[in-house]
Write a protein that holds these residues in place. Structure first.
Motif, short mmCIF file in Angstrom:
data_model
loop_
_atom_site.label_atom_id
_atom_site.label_comp_id
_atom_site.label_asym_id
_atom_site.label_seq_id
_atom_site.Cartn_x
_atom_site.Cartn_y
_atom_site.Cartn_z
N UNK A 85 0.82 -1.21 0.00
CA UNK A 85 0.00 0.00 0.00
C UNK A 85 0.85 1.25 0.00
N UNK A 86 0.26 2.40 -0.31
CA UNK A 86 0.99 3.67 -0.21
C UNK A 86 1.45 3.87 1.23
N UNK A 87 2.65 4.38 1.39
CA UNK A 87 3.28 4.41 2.71
C UNK A 87 2.99 5.72 3.44
N UNK A 88 2.65 5.58 4.71
CA UNK A 88 2.55 6.71 5.63
C UNK A 88 3.48 6.44 6.81
N UNK A 89 4.33 7.40 7.13
CA UNK A 89 5.20 7.31 8.30
C UNK A 89 4.70 8.31 9.34
N UNK A 90 4.33 7.81 10.52
CA UNK A 90 3.79 8.65 11.59
C UNK A 90 4.85 8.83 12.67
N UNK A 91 5.13 10.08 13.01
CA UNK A 91 6.24 10.41 13.90
C UNK A 91 5.73 11.04 15.20
N UNK A 92 6.15 10.48 16.31
CA UNK A 92 5.67 10.93 17.62
C UNK A 92 6.51 12.10 18.15
N UNK A 93 6.07 12.63 19.28
CA UNK A 93 6.75 13.75 19.90
C UNK A 93 7.24 13.42 21.29
N UNK A 94 7.48 14.46 22.09
CA UNK A 94 7.90 14.31 23.48
C UNK A 94 6.89 15.00 24.39
N UNK A 95 6.51 14.38 25.54
CA UNK A 95 6.95 13.07 26.03
C UNK A 95 5.95 11.99 25.67
#
Length: 361
Positions: A85-95
């Motif tokens: 499938x088409x790619x999604x990269x999900x990036x978290x934060x702090x904290x």
């Protein structure tokens, strides 16, 4: 243009539809569009599908986590959805950690996306491959981790979506390597750090939510992050302050705070905030990227920015005007009402819908 296949060797770091789609979406106060030609769609094609409403906290865990060597790191990550499938990269934060996307990821996977949610350096199961690597958390280093992650998985282009540290990281990759980014969702808009401006004060009321940044500038703050009890209490306090309407329970916090037991967590967090204030040095190998970021490069890929009205860091009443000129491609902005800082976990349907919509600009 930097060759993505060789950039790690080069710096010596190893190898390795905007308004219409809002109808009926809970939590969305208003949308502003700009630069999006009528009827334009991305490679996905057609009208963006509507994401079904999902109550926050419906999911509590990911399937078995994976790991992959990527640049200077061994990155731990969750993966959901079809492999092609088409790619999604999900990036978290702090904290926070990957559990910020524990509801978003299944929504996107059900919509046909391959969803990747990596732990950032110093978090969870992500580890440095060498004890000799500097525990550096300057913005260029974290962004290059994501490029290395894409390279390791042989992914040429992806939609990037993030908040907090993740929003900054996604915007940096989109600005410096637009050929790798199909589209961008950025909570709080353009967060690329301008260290020169960091030396200037904000109005006192705007400084107050940043108390932990100044705490980490002291040795007392660094020791608090190294102490498990104080680290837990400090990060829980931040959750309470920046998400005043989020009714999370102890188990929700515990699932995320387990990621803070990474042996490099304290060092990474403290260095990140000290570096931003000019109180800690970065590495010379990243200078060329930081020099480019210091010019405030525009994001040219399709972008959708989100502000949350209960987030104490939201500026200008959440209208996005403070960073509008930084997005020069197809663009939309949305304000989420009753939502705090941890947007994807507090408003998973609205966040997932933003990803699908920007992919169809």
């Amino acid at each position: 243009m930097l060759d993505r296949r060789t950039f790690h060797k080069t710096i010596g770091l190893g190898t390795g539809a905007a308004a219409a789609s809002l109808a009926g979406l809970p939590g969305v106060a208003r949308a502003a569009t700009g630069g999006t030609p009528a009827g334009r769609s991305g490679q996905t094609g057609g009208r963006a599908p509507a994401i079904p409403d999902l109550a926050p906290g419906t999911h509590t865990s990911f399937p078995r986590l994976k790991r992959i060597r990527a640049g200077v790191l061994d990155i731990g990550y969750a993966e959901l959805g079809p492999a092609h499938g088409p790619v999604v990269v999900c990036l978290h934060g702090w904290p926070y950690d990957i559990h910020s996307y524990v509801d978003v990821a299944p929504l996107l996977a059900d919509a046909g996306y391959r969803v990747l949610v990596p732990y950032l350096r110093g978090h969870g199961t992500t580890r440095f491959r060498s004890a000799r690597t500097v525990r550096n958390a300057q913005q260029a280093a974290v962004a290059l981790d994501i490029l290395a992650f894409l390279d390791a998985l042989r992914i040429d282009r992806a939609v990037l979506a993030g908040f907090d540290w993740g929003s900054r990281t996604a915007a940096i990759v989109a600005a410096l390597w637009p050929e790798r980014v199909k589209a961008l969702v950025a909570v709080s808009g353009y967060l690329v750090t301008d260290r020169a401006r960091q030396g200037e004060p904000l109005p006192p009321a705007a400084e107050r939510p940043w108390w932990y940044q100044y705490y980490f500038a002291t040795e007392r703050g660094a020791k608090a992050m190294e102490n498990k009890e104080y680290r837990q209490r400090l990060t829980r306090l931040v959750w309470d302050e920046v998400s005043p309407t989020w009714d999370f329970d102890d188990a929700t916090f515990a699932r995320t705070s387990a990621a803070f037991e990474n042996p490099d967590y304290a060092a990474i967090v403290v260095h990140n905030y000290r570096w931003r204030l000019g109180l800690a040095e970065g590495e010379r190998g990243y200078d060329r990227y930081e020099d480019r970021l210091a010019t405030g490069p525009a994001v040219t890929v399709p972008a959708l920015t989100l502000d949350a009205d209960r987030d104490p860091f939201t500026a200008n009443n959440g209208d996005g005007s403070g960073y509008r000129d930084k997005f020069t491609g197809p663009y939309a902005h949305r304000l989420l009402t009753g939502i705090g800082h941890n947007v994807p976990q507090e408003a998973p349907t609205a966040f997932a819908q933003a990803v699908v919509d920007v992919d169809h600009f």
